[in-house]
Design an enzyme around this catalytic site. Structure first.
Site, mmCIF file in Angstrom:
data_model
loop_
_atom_site.group_PDB
_atom_site.id
_atom_site.type_symbol
_atom_site.label_atom_id
_atom_site.label_comp_id
_atom_site.label_asym_id
_atom_site.label_seq_id
_atom_site.Cartn_x
_atom_site.Cartn_y
_atom_site.Cartn_z
ATOM 1 N N ASP A 135 9.579 0.120 -5.669
ATOM 2 C CA ASP A 135 8.148 -0.118 -5.786
ATOM 3 C C ASP A 135 7.619 -0.637 -4.444
ATOM 4 O O ASP A 135 8.231 -1.508 -3.827
ATOM 5 C CB ASP A 135 7.879 -1.142 -6.893
ATOM 6 C CG ASP A 135 6.404 -1.256 -7.218
ATOM 7 O OD1 ASP A 135 5.921 -0.437 -8.003
ATOM 8 O OD2 ASP A 135 5.738 -2.160 -6.665
ATOM 9 N N ASN A 143 -4.772 -0.570 -0.932
ATOM 10 C CA ASN A 143 -5.929 0.155 -1.465
ATOM 11 C C ASN A 143 -7.213 -0.656 -1.324
ATOM 12 O O ASN A 143 -8.264 -0.127 -0.941
ATOM 13 C CB ASN A 143 -5.695 0.511 -2.936
ATOM 14 C CG ASN A 143 -4.800 1.720 -3.108
ATOM 15 O OD1 ASN A 143 -4.731 2.590 -2.242
ATOM 16 N ND2 ASN A 143 -4.105 1.785 -4.231
ATOM 17 N N HIS A 148 -8.437 4.029 -0.808
ATOM 18 C CA HIS A 148 -7.433 4.822 -1.512
ATOM 19 C C HIS A 148 -6.880 5.964 -0.659
ATOM 20 O O HIS A 148 -5.751 6.406 -0.876
ATOM 21 C CB HIS A 148 -8.027 5.378 -2.808
ATOM 22 C CG HIS A 148 -8.251 4.326 -3.849
ATOM 23 N ND1 HIS A 148 -7.248 3.857 -4.662
ATOM 24 C CD2 HIS A 148 -9.364 3.628 -4.191
ATOM 25 C CE1 HIS A 148 -7.715 2.937 -5.483
ATOM 26 N NE2 HIS A 148 -9.006 2.771 -5.211
ATOM 27 N N ASP A 152 -3.027 6.693 -0.224
ATOM 28 C CA ASP A 152 -2.364 7.993 -0.389
ATOM 29 C C ASP A 152 -1.468 8.300 0.806
ATOM 30 O O ASP A 152 -0.357 8.831 0.642
ATOM 31 C CB ASP A 152 -3.408 9.093 -0.556
ATOM 32 C CG ASP A 152 -4.123 9.025 -1.902
ATOM 33 O OD1 ASP A 152 -3.650 8.285 -2.785
ATOM 34 O OD2 ASP A 152 -5.147 9.713 -2.053
ATOM 35 N N GLU A 178 2.757 3.716 -7.356
ATOM 36 C CA GLU A 178 3.486 3.379 -6.125
ATOM 37 C C GLU A 178 4.967 3.189 -6.411
ATOM 38 O O GLU A 178 5.683 2.548 -5.648
ATOM 39 C CB GLU A 178 2.907 2.108 -5.487
ATOM 40 C CG GLU A 178 3.109 0.835 -6.271
ATOM 41 C CD GLU A 178 2.005 0.550 -7.275
ATOM 42 O OE1 GLU A 178 1.882 -0.619 -7.673
ATOM 43 O OE2 GLU A 178 1.277 1.479 -7.668
#
Length: 281
Positions: A135, A143, A148, A152, A178
């Site tokens: 993770d 973010n 965002h 990405d 994630e």
């Protein structure tokens, strides 16, 4: 009975999985054209013999047989070949479309890795190995701070590093926002632990260019054993528990399921390391 025999012959002779390129199509078309031509010549010959017996034919029988069978062979061969090639092209297109659809249904569109469903399907066929759940630490902050699109870019970069570092025969997947998973196969435990640490260090030391920002992230992971008596839910739960311990212990580390019974307190000073989850250059 006859219907079943015909179906069995057709399935054995054609088979959709055979026609994935032009070579098997050409072989099948040629084989079918020859068979059809032989049948056509036989039928024409029988008809000519009957007509000859009835006195309808004006020419000698052998001459009519040669002309009739020759025409029947050429026409039937050409028509069958054209029809077979036409159908072969349609089958090839169908097979390729089906393969593309299958790949799309198994692929995470953002990262290009296997998606959760495909990963679970592949993992369910493995009796022994190791599952690593990874993770990205404090990904929500990325973010919130950079947007965002930057998030990405981080996911794509981490996915590339995981795939590049793990490599075959191991499987890498994105199973959540994630969250990533790696199935280690045909590797002993010591090498898996070493490879998991290498993955963590590689990500922590890499600067990611994301929407005009340079971002450095870390990851936490939990490693669990895959055994024949465990299904995906049990293996995932064990790896997820180890991941929770890694997060609670300060992040940027890999925790082994095998070590959990010996970890009395997740906040003990012995495992409390400085938090290096996110830095920005």
């Amino acid at each position: 009975m006859l219907k079943k025999q015909i179906e069995a012959w057709v399935i054995r002779d054609i088979g959709l999985t055979e026609f994935d390129n032009w070579d098997p199509v050409m072989r099948f078309a040629t084989r079918l054209s020859i068979r059809t031509s032989i049948i056509a010549c036989t039928m024409v010959a029988l008809i000519l013999v009957v007509l000859h017996a009835l006195g309808v034919l004006l020419n000698p029988l052998l001459r009519d047989l040669a002309i009739g069978c020759g025409i029947a062979f050429i026409v039937s061969f050409a028509l069958t070949m054209l029809c077979s090639l036409y159908m072969g092209y349609a089958v090839i297109h169908l097979a390729r479309t089906r393969l593309e659809f299958r790949q799309m249904s198994r692929t995470d569109m953002l990262s290009g890795l296997l998606n959760r469903r495909a990963f679970i399907d592949d993992l369910s066929q493995v009796e022994r190995g190791y599952l690593l759940i990874i993770d990205i630490d404090r990904f929500k902050q990325v973010n919130d701070r950079y947007g965002h699109l930057a998030g990405d870019d981080v996911i794509v970069s981490v996915a590339e590093m995981l795939k590049e570092t793990a490599g075959p025969p191991h499987l890498v997947a994105r199973i959540g926002g994630e969250e990533f998973a790696i199935l280690f196969r045909d590797t002993d435990f010591a090498e898996v632990v070493s490879l998991a640490e290498k993955l963590r260090r590689t990500i922590a030391n890499r600067q990611i260019e994301a929407v005009h920002h340079t971002i450095t992230v870390t990851v936490s992971g939990g490693l669990a054993d895959i055994t024949p008596i465990r299904d995906f839910s049990a293996v995932y739960a064990a790896a997820d528990r180890a991941l929770y311990i890694a997060k609670s212990a300060g992040r940027n580390r890999i925790v082994l399921e095998r070590d959990l019974p010996r970890t009395a307190h997740i906040d003990s000073p012995a495992i409390d390391l400085p938090d290096a989850a996110l830095s920005v250059a």
